[in-house]
Design a protein around this motif. Sequence first.
Motif, PDB file in Angstrom:
ATOM      1  N   SER A 106     -75.120 -16.360 -37.284  1.00 57.68           N
ATOM      2  CA  SER A 106     -74.405 -15.758 -36.159  1.00 57.68           C
ATOM      3  C   SER A 106     -74.707 -14.269 -36.062  1.00 57.68           C
ATOM      4  CB  SER A 106     -72.898 -15.950 -36.331  1.00 57.68           C
ATOM      5  OG  SER A 106     -72.198 -15.194 -35.373  1.00 57.68           O
ATOM      6  N   PRO A 107     -75.007 -13.782 -34.846  1.00 56.08           N
ATOM      7  CA  PRO A 107     -75.254 -12.342 -34.669  1.00 56.08           C
ATOM      8  C   PRO A 107     -74.052 -11.491 -35.058  1.00 56.08           C
ATOM      9  CG  PRO A 107     -75.969 -13.587 -32.743  1.00 56.08           C
ATOM     10  CD  PRO A 107     -75.197 -14.541 -33.598  1.00 56.08           C
ATOM     11  N   LYS A 108     -72.861 -12.123 -35.137  1.00 54.32           N
ATOM     12  CA  LYS A 108     -71.663 -11.354 -35.463  1.00 54.32           C
ATOM     13  C   LYS A 108     -71.751 -10.691 -36.830  1.00 54.32           C
ATOM     14  CE  LYS A 108     -68.476 -14.555 -34.546  1.00 54.32           C
ATOM     15  NZ  LYS A 108     -67.126 -15.098 -34.311  1.00 54.32           N
ATOM     16  N   TYR A 109     -72.548 -11.282 -37.749  1.00 50.16           N
ATOM     17  CA  TYR A 109     -72.660 -10.700 -39.083  1.00 50.16           C
ATOM     18  C   TYR A 109     -73.257  -9.292 -39.046  1.00 50.16           C
ATOM     19  CZ  TYR A 109     -71.323 -15.038 -41.382  1.00 50.16           C
ATOM     20  OH  TYR A 109     -70.627 -16.126 -41.818  1.00 50.16           O
ATOM     21  N   ALA A 110     -74.009  -9.006 -38.002  1.00 54.86           N
ATOM     22  CA  ALA A 110     -74.595  -7.673 -37.889  1.00 54.86           C
ATOM     23  C   ALA A 110     -73.533  -6.603 -37.659  1.00 54.86           C
ATOM     24  CB  ALA A 110     -75.615  -7.645 -36.749  1.00 54.86           C
ATOM     25  N   SER A 121     -80.181  -4.764 -38.376  1.00 63.84           N
ATOM     26  CA  SER A 121     -80.079  -6.134 -38.888  1.00 63.84           C
ATOM     27  C   SER A 121     -79.976  -7.208 -37.812  1.00 63.84           C
ATOM     28  CB  SER A 121     -78.870  -6.260 -39.818  1.00 63.84           C
ATOM     29  OG  SER A 121     -77.666  -6.051 -39.082  1.00 63.84           O
ATOM     30  N   ALA A 122     -79.472  -6.847 -36.631  1.00 64.93           N
ATOM     31  CA  ALA A 122     -79.202  -7.867 -35.604  1.00 64.93           C
ATOM     32  C   ALA A 122     -80.431  -8.693 -35.232  1.00 64.93           C
ATOM     33  CB  ALA A 122     -78.587  -7.222 -34.370  1.00 64.93           C
ATOM     34  N   PRO A 123     -81.595  -8.084 -34.954  1.00 63.77           N
ATOM     35  CA  PRO A 123     -82.756  -8.904 -34.566  1.00 63.77           C
ATOM     36  C   PRO A 123     -83.147  -9.926 -35.633  1.00 63.77           C
ATOM     37  CG  PRO A 123     -83.145  -6.582 -34.094  1.00 63.77           C
ATOM     38  CD  PRO A 123     -81.900  -6.639 -34.914  1.00 63.77           C
ATOM     39  N   TYR A 182     -60.397  -8.880 -36.639  1.00 67.98           N
ATOM     40  CA  TYR A 182     -59.953 -10.003 -35.814  1.00 67.98           C
ATOM     41  C   TYR A 182     -60.974 -10.296 -34.716  1.00 67.98           C
ATOM     42  CZ  TYR A 182     -56.961 -13.133 -33.160  1.00 67.98           C
ATOM     43  OH  TYR A 182     -56.446 -14.237 -32.516  1.00 67.98           O
ATOM     44  N   LEU A 183     -61.571  -9.246 -34.132  1.00 68.49           N
ATOM     45  CA  LEU A 183     -62.620  -9.444 -33.135  1.00 68.49           C
ATOM     46  C   LEU A 183     -63.804 -10.184 -33.748  1.00 68.49           C
ATOM     47  CD1 LEU A 183     -63.848  -8.943 -30.333  1.00 68.49           C
ATOM     48  CD2 LEU A 183     -64.607  -6.706 -31.153  1.00 68.49           C
ATOM     49  N   LEU A 184     -64.161  -9.836 -34.969  1.00 65.22           N
ATOM     50  CA  LEU A 184     -65.237 -10.551 -35.657  1.00 65.22           C
ATOM     51  C   LEU A 184     -64.869 -12.013 -35.872  1.00 65.22           C
ATOM     52  CD1 LEU A 184     -66.299  -7.955 -38.384  1.00 65.22           C
ATOM     53  CD2 LEU A 184     -67.735  -8.796 -36.520  1.00 65.22           C
ATOM     54  N   ARG A 185     -63.621 -12.236 -36.233  1.00 66.24           N
ATOM     55  CA  ARG A 185     -63.163 -13.585 -36.572  1.00 66.24           C
ATOM     56  C   ARG A 185     -63.055 -14.482 -35.324  1.00 66.24           C
ATOM     57  NH1 ARG A 185     -62.546 -17.729 -40.198  1.00 66.24           N
ATOM     58  NH2 ARG A 185     -60.922 -19.092 -39.426  1.00 66.24           N
ATOM     59  N   TYR A 224     -67.195  -3.173 -37.335  1.00 72.08           N
ATOM     60  CA  TYR A 224     -65.836  -3.514 -36.925  1.00 72.08           C
ATOM     61  C   TYR A 224     -64.927  -3.948 -38.073  1.00 72.08           C
ATOM     62  CZ  TYR A 224     -67.997  -3.676 -32.295  1.00 72.08           C
ATOM     63  OH  TYR A 224     -68.672  -3.351 -31.146  1.00 72.08           O
ATOM     64  N   GLY A 225     -65.483  -4.228 -39.235  1.00 69.38           N
ATOM     65  CA  GLY A 225     -64.718  -4.902 -40.269  1.00 69.38           C
ATOM     66  C   GLY A 225     -63.743  -4.068 -41.069  1.00 69.38           C
ATOM     67  N   GLY A 226     -63.583  -2.777 -40.773  1.00 69.74           N
ATOM     68  CA  GLY A 226     -62.702  -1.947 -41.584  1.00 69.74           C
ATOM     69  C   GLY A 226     -61.271  -1.884 -41.116  1.00 69.74           C
ATOM     70  N   THR A 227     -60.952  -2.517 -39.971  1.00 72.14           N
ATOM     71  CA  THR A 227     -59.590  -2.502 -39.438  1.00 72.14           C
ATOM     72  C   THR A 227     -59.158  -3.929 -39.113  1.00 72.14           C
ATOM     73  OG1 THR A 227     -60.304  -2.318 -37.126  1.00 72.14           O
ATOM     74  CG2 THR A 227     -60.021  -0.258 -38.373  1.00 72.14           C
ATOM     75  N   TYR A 228     -57.846  -4.123 -38.981  1.00 74.41           N
ATOM     76  CA  TYR A 228     -57.349  -5.455 -38.643  1.00 74.41           C
ATOM     77  C   TYR A 228     -57.821  -5.878 -37.249  1.00 74.41           C
ATOM     78  CZ  TYR A 228     -54.454  -6.427 -42.688  1.00 74.41           C
ATOM     79  OH  TYR A 228     -54.037  -6.736 -43.966  1.00 74.41           O
ATOM     80  N   GLY A 229     -57.771  -4.931 -36.297  1.00 76.60           N
ATOM     81  CA  GLY A 229     -58.200  -5.272 -34.950  1.00 76.60           C
ATOM     82  C   GLY A 229     -59.680  -5.608 -34.894  1.00 76.60           C
ATOM     83  N   GLY A 230     -60.511  -4.791 -35.514  1.00 73.07           N
ATOM     84  CA  GLY A 230     -61.949  -5.038 -35.514  1.00 73.07           C
ATOM     85  C   GLY A 230     -62.311  -6.314 -36.245  1.00 73.07           C
TER      86      GLY A 230
END
Length: 985
Positions: free
Chosen positions: A423-427, A414-416, A440-443, A432-438
């Motif tokens: 934002s490329p972050k949505y890819a 999906s990134a390309p 938070y990195l997305l956020r 990363y979205g299954g944990t609080y730390g991951g």
Amino acid sequence: MCGIVAIYSYRQSSPPVDRAELLRIRDRMTARGPDGCGEWYSADGKVGMGHRRLAIIDLSETGAQPMQSSDGNLVIVFNGEIYNYRALRSSLEKKGYRFRSASDTEVLLNLYAEKGADMLNDLRGMYAFAIWDERDKSLFLARDPFGIKPLYYSDNGNTFRVASQVKALIAGGAIDTSPEPAGHVGFFLWGHVPEPFTFFKSISSLPAGTYMQIRGGQRRTKTFFSIRDELAEASLTPLELPREKIRERLRDALLDSVSHHLVADVPVGVFLSSGLDSTTLTALATEAGAAQLHSATLGFREYKGTEADETILAAEVARIYGTTHSTIWTEKADFQDELTNILDAMDRPTIDGVNSYFVSRAAVKAGLKVALSGLGGDELFGSYESFRQIPQMVRFLRPFSTIPGFGKAFRVVSAPFLKRFTSPKYASLFEYGGTYGGTYLLRRGMFMPWELPELLDGEMVKEGWQKLQTLIRLEEIVKNISSPYLKVSALEMCLYMRNQLLRDTDWASMAHSLEVRVPFLDMGLLHTLAPLMASGHPPNKQDMASSPVKALPEKVLNRGKTGFSVPVYEWLLQDREAKGERGLRGWAKKVYQSYTPAKQTSHYHAPILQDSLQSETVKKNAQKESFSILTLVTDGFGGHGGIAKFNRDLLTALCKISGCKEVVAIARLMPNQSEPKPAKLSYVTDGLNSKTKYMFTVLKQLTSNKSYDIIICCHINLLPIAYICKLICKAPLVLMLYGIDAWNPVNKYLINKIDGFISISEITTSRFLAWAKIDKNKGFILPCSVDINSYGSGPKNPALLKRYGLEGKTVLMTFGRLVSKERYKGFDEVLEILPDLAKEISNIAYLIVGDGDDRKRLEAKAELLGVKNRVVFAGKISEAEKADHYRLADVYVMPSRGEGFGIVYLEAMACGIPVIGSKVDGSREALRNGELGILVDPSNCSELKQAILTAILNKERVVPAGLCYFSFESFTGYCNNIMKQLLKA
């Protein structure tokens, strides 16, 4: 608030402390402490400590640092404030301790003597300090629990160094500047450098809430307080209370914190926006009895009349609570003018802080020296969107994280596509979205880990990512915290707040010598709030806003959260380097490019002219054993002023370059008889004083069967004829830039025809590039030079003193043209503070050397101000008289706004005269960012006055050792390097 430095040569074989190094480190932090400075060295020379002082508590000399205990066994340098120092002092006095000062610094000394490291449990405040303990030959360092104040250290195995700024340690000249991959990778991950890393392997940050003891080569480090642990403990014992009881406890804790944060011997003000945090602080500060509270609001002309305009509602709040209020306006032009200063003040690279820089500048313009900030309120009261979004995302995305390889596969596919639209972050949502730390990195993350190889060297990314252990450390922060609210609060406080908000507030406020206090970051307040935050109904912003007895206006209470912001993104969208980038990614790249190890070890850095930018002619000439240079100059030999001086040095240096066959210089002007010239120089004067004659002289030179390998145009106004030379000779064209002459659009079409440019300063480069729209890698920096031997310190000339009636006078001096178009020089600013200076220095006089059409106006102004008898206009003088005139001065002062560099500063320093220059133009570079003289804001009268008084008190007339950086030998070396790049010799 101050700047501190300590150096400990802990091995027997280690050399003693180098005083010059310590002073370079200390005085690189002059803005942190413009009110005074001090130094101390142990008897064996193995320990040295230095201090720059911003006097807030105990303004007298008894509060000066470094400070020794009464028995001489302890010495301290301290940055910060201890808000409960009076209670601690009272307790110590009961135990028999005696005090010589009214300072919190001496309280720290005696408390350490009493309790050692356990003292830290008693402190309430913001601090970073170093204590040398002669009893056991150890150095003790400590930093406050929230990390409000910075402290950096470096240990090379022989010597331990510590200071308040990374750039200060670098300025000392003894630090290895090898890059730290974790710092570089961390910057692109987060938009800031995560602690304890910096951009350099050899420099680390002492973690917040930690102390370190160094004895010999042994180091012992211990964390005495952890925000993460405090919140984890609170999550085990949540406190459920009715809303009214919550508000009651909250009010008491907030009022207590604000009361402590008002402790000072100078007035305390507040940054006032129209948000809940600052308005609540304003109300509580007046309630706590703040004496005539001052408030300052920063207004942006881009926002005026829109919903984002803070000024109207802020003024209403100021009226209700009776503050002395100021509104300071700014706009994009100010951002452009200040950009060089912002990047220089930015101690560690960051994408934020511009807001803090401008609001701090506004506070100082409003007359504040201490200001309260609402920083920390969002983290405590959960008003970021992250408090809602992160728990929701974790719940939704956690199931996908259990599918092996799904997240990475989705990202690769999906990134390309996604990065073309959003934002490329949505890819990385499923990655990363299954944990609080991951999550938070997305956020909070700026670039995702998989994007980093596009920005940095692959090996650097690999090593940096391994050192950072980002995902592991994120999960460690939330470990054993059961409350989702507290998980997010811990992440925000331990990462974004500590590494970005607090660091940005520190460098941005200190750039203006302003102390910023943060009442929401208080140990007593956190102890009260943590159990409530762990409850099912944590206190929110409305609870906080209900704390004052005198209620906030309904318009404030009902206003949606906007956050304090500046229109940086809008400003940057018009910047060619930021276009096409989402969010602040373009700004991040710009910051990163400006923040290289070379630029920190040396303020002047000449980028390499890249092969792709070199003309075919340059490449063809690369094999030449000798070469000829054609230069078009306004004046040089026989000319007056800084440009003529620079041109003489340039032409002389070019003639000294190995392989140079001939330098031909065609002069446009030559006011006086030309002095002796280098043997290789042909100085053509057939075209003097006439544009037509000059053009024909140049054309004649081009048709004289001579060939030239490079053309240097020594003034932007000569670019049209220089371009003709380029076409005829088929040689690369290089443009010389001096200062304000190149700051505004000139010959815009022809600018694109140059093959390179040489600029005398970074500020000239940045202002030129702002309109020229050419590749910055075409540029080189070549600072001015001074022949130290032709000046030298010496006594005042009695004949000149008599000529000007200056016998027995304390003399200020400014040297420059008195012309109306150059009113930026600062003559007016000095004249305006002269009446106040005369009240403190009865024999003060101001010598103005130079002449021009603005002299009559300045004479009239001096008379109007009542200082006519104190101002001497020397008129124009010859080059031969310059040194003797400089030596008449006790202080050379030129608070200019438009210097491209300011060679007069070098000349004055070469005569041993203390110098005061400007923070806002090329003067900073001439004074090496305050290492060689004092820098002031020309618009700040009190700052200028204090700088003059400080300089006058320094009776020593010494040529600064650092002036050798600007020697003619160094200048010739710079020229040689530049020509090698241009000709690939």
